[in-house]
Structures are given as structure tokens and as C-alpha cells.
Scaffold this motif. Structure first.
Motif, PDB file in Angstrom:
ATOM      1  N   ALA A  37       0.569  -1.344  -0.699  1.00  0.00           N
ATOM      2  CA  ALA A  37      -0.078  -0.345   0.287  1.00  0.00           C
ATOM      3  C   ALA A  37       0.893   0.631   0.045  1.00  0.00           C
ATOM      4  O   ALA A  37       0.508   2.240  -0.687  1.00  0.00           O
ATOM      5  N   ALA A  38       2.501   1.069   1.200  1.00  0.00           N
ATOM      6  CA  ALA A  38       2.672   2.831   0.657  1.00  0.00           C
ATOM      7  C   ALA A  38       3.413   2.273  -1.095  1.00  0.00           C
ATOM      8  O   ALA A  38       3.223   3.823  -0.793  1.00  0.00           O
ATOM      9  N   ALA A  39       3.717   1.718  -1.492  1.00  0.00           N
ATOM     10  CA  ALA A  39       4.143   1.460  -2.887  1.00  0.00           C
ATOM     11  C   ALA A  39       2.944   2.330  -3.247  1.00  0.00           C
ATOM     12  O   ALA A  39       3.056   3.281  -4.805  1.00  0.00           O
ATOM     13  N   SER A  40       1.813   1.841  -3.545  1.00  0.00           N
ATOM     14  CA  SER A  40       0.668   2.416  -4.355  1.00  0.00           C
ATOM     15  C   SER A  40       0.527   3.803  -3.886  1.00  0.00           C
ATOM     16  O   SER A  40       0.478   4.523  -5.010  1.00  0.00           O
ATOM     17  N   TYR A  41       0.393   4.131  -2.647  1.00  0.00           N
ATOM     18  CA  TYR A  41       0.851   5.679  -2.357  1.00  0.00           C
ATOM     19  C   TYR A  41       1.230   6.738  -3.118  1.00  0.00           C
ATOM     20  O   TYR A  41       1.288   7.568  -3.220  1.00  0.00           O
ATOM     21  N   ALA A  42       3.236   6.403  -2.571  1.00  0.00           N
ATOM     22  CA  ALA A  42       4.157   6.713  -3.248  1.00  0.00           C
ATOM     23  C   ALA A  42       4.028   6.378  -4.719  1.00  0.00           C
ATOM     24  O   ALA A  42       4.529   7.460  -5.847  1.00  0.00           O
TER      25      ALA A  42
END
Length: 258
Positions: free
Chosen positions: A148-153
């Protein structure tokens, strides 16, 4: 993370999947003087190799793993979201790829690794180091938050930038020109965030408490059916602005300019 020794000389790696990441991995591993077989299409015959790395969509990892298992000692995938249920290790480069990148594409980037055994995890670590990446551990229990962090970023930033481009177009700026004009602002913002985090460098009407300007912006967003996105982002931004770090920086800035 402690980095282990390099891959043993003569190690062979078969790359299964000829998509964006698979093609770039082949180029980078060959540049690192590692013997690479592939990229092999999902319907192609998988050769025997010391390591088989699956660069296939998450939905077909289990199927591809079942086919590849008998051809290798160490089987891995490059998914950031998928558990190790069907493989021995995972290596997820924390980067976005078009497929046209050169061998240097992995240098200096993060690479999330995991392994079902210490030896399998070491294989993921060695591959990351061979590519010039920085390995860090992400276990199966942490995958949802990490991915999810990668998707947000990456993914969600593109959603926001597309909205910004649309709003600029509504202001009479052609799309290509809008991207060129907004890009330096985006780059500086990311650089400031990378150095200090969000709260200390937050600017704009929400950080200043200028709700009249925020209301006018919302009207513009509503005209492009972006009001829901605007409301969600504004609420999240208000939460950031309320953090002590943001308040402190705004006060110091105002004092310096007084």
C-alpha cells in the motif's frame, strides 16, 4: 540490512515473464555478468536453472510456480503483494518500470526481500546486491502495508497529478504545457519531503488556515467532478497541518518574514 556474499560463480537464473520488469531484469543481470536464461514467455518451456524468478502477474504466480518448481532449487517471485506460499523467496524492486530502462535501473533503489528459509532469503539478498539495489526485509505479515505504501507513493501520486493537469487545462493551459510547468513544483515538493517529511514542509492555503481559498479551489474541482477526491485530500492535508512539526515551521516562517 547485513548483505551476504555474492552469488556463487556460474549461477544460472531463468527469468519467466517477458513483461516490463522481466526484460529490464534480464539486461541488468547480464550486465552484472550473471548467466541469464530468458526472458521466457509464460507459455514457453522453462529450462533447468539454479534460480527461477517469476516475473508474472500476481494472479498466475501459483500456476507458474507449479510448472517451474521441478526446474530449480530456488524459486522466487517479484511481487510486492503476494505471500511466499508457492515460492522460496521474493525480490520486489521498489521502482516503477516502462521496460525500456537500461541495466542501471536498479542502482540505488530499494528492494524488498523475504525468504521461507535463511538460505532462500539470502538468494533474494544476493540478487538485490548484484543489481545494485539496497535490500530490506518485508515479511508476509507486513506485505499489505508495504505494498500500500508503494501504491500511495507511485500509483496514487499519478492520480493526483492527473487531476492537477486537468485543473490546469481548465485554466486554459494546454496539457503538455501544464505537465512541463507543474513538474518542477512536483520535483521540489518530493525533494523537500524526502529530506524533512510532509508536516515540516507543507505549504498552501490549508497550512495557512485560508479556508476561503480552499472553498474556491473546491468549486473548481467540483466542475471537473473532482470534489470527492478534493474533499478526501483536503481532510488528510488538514490532519498533516495539525501536527506539531507543521505548526512550528509555519510559526517560524511567519516570524522570519515579519
Amino acid at each position: 540490512m547485513h548483505t551476504s556474499a555474492s552469488l556463487a560463480p556460474g549461477t544460472t537464473i531463468a527469468i519467466v515473464g517477458a513483461g516490463r520488469l522481466g526484460r529490464v531484469l534480464v539486461r541488468a543481470l547480464r550486465a552484472a555478468e550473471i548467466e541469464v536464461l530468458g526472458p521466457i514467455g509464460r507459455d514457453g518451456r522453462i529450462p533447468d536453472a539454479d534460480i527461477v524468478l517469476l516475473c508474472v502477474p500476481d494472479a498466475v504466480i501459483a500456476e507458474a510456480a507449479a510448472v517451474a518448481r521441478s526446474h530449480t532449487r530456488f524459486l522466487g517471485h517479484v511481487s510486492g503483494a503476494t505471500a511466499l506460499t508457492d515460492v522460496d523467496f521474493s525480490l520486489h524492486p521498489l521502482q516503477t518500470f516502462t521496460g525500456a530502462e537500461g541495466p542501471e535501473a536498479f542502482r540505488g533503489i530499494g528492494a524488498a526481500i523475504a525468504g521461507r528459509t535463511p538460505e532462500a532469503r539470502q538468494i533474494g539478498e544476493q540478487l538485490a546486491v548484484a543489481l545494485g539495489a539496497r535490500p530490506f526485509a518485508v515479511d508476509d505479515a507486513q506485505r499489505a502495508s508495504y505494498h500500500a505504501a508503494a501504491s500511495y507513493a507511485s500509483n496514487f501520486i499519478l492520480t493526483v497529478l492527473d487531476a492537477a493537469e486537468g485543473l490546469a487545462s481548465a485554466a486554459g493551459i494546454p496539457h503538455d504545457e501544464a505537465r512541463a510547468l507543474l513538474a518542477p513544483l512536483v520535483r521540489r515538493t518530493v525533494e523537500n519531503w524526502a529530506t524533512n517529511g510532509a508536516a515540516p514542509v507543507l505549504t498552501g492555503p490549508i497550512a495557512r488556515g485560508d479556508e476561503a481559498t480552499v472553498a474556491r479551489q473546491r468549486v473548481a474541482a467540483e466542475e471537473l467532478d473532482l470534489s470527492d477526491l478534493f474533499d478526501a485530500l483536503a481532510a488528510a492535508t488538514r490532519a498533516i497541518a495539525a501536527r506539531p512539526a507543521a505548526t512550528t515551521l509555519i510559526t517560524k516562517t511567519e516570524e522570519a518574514s515579519a
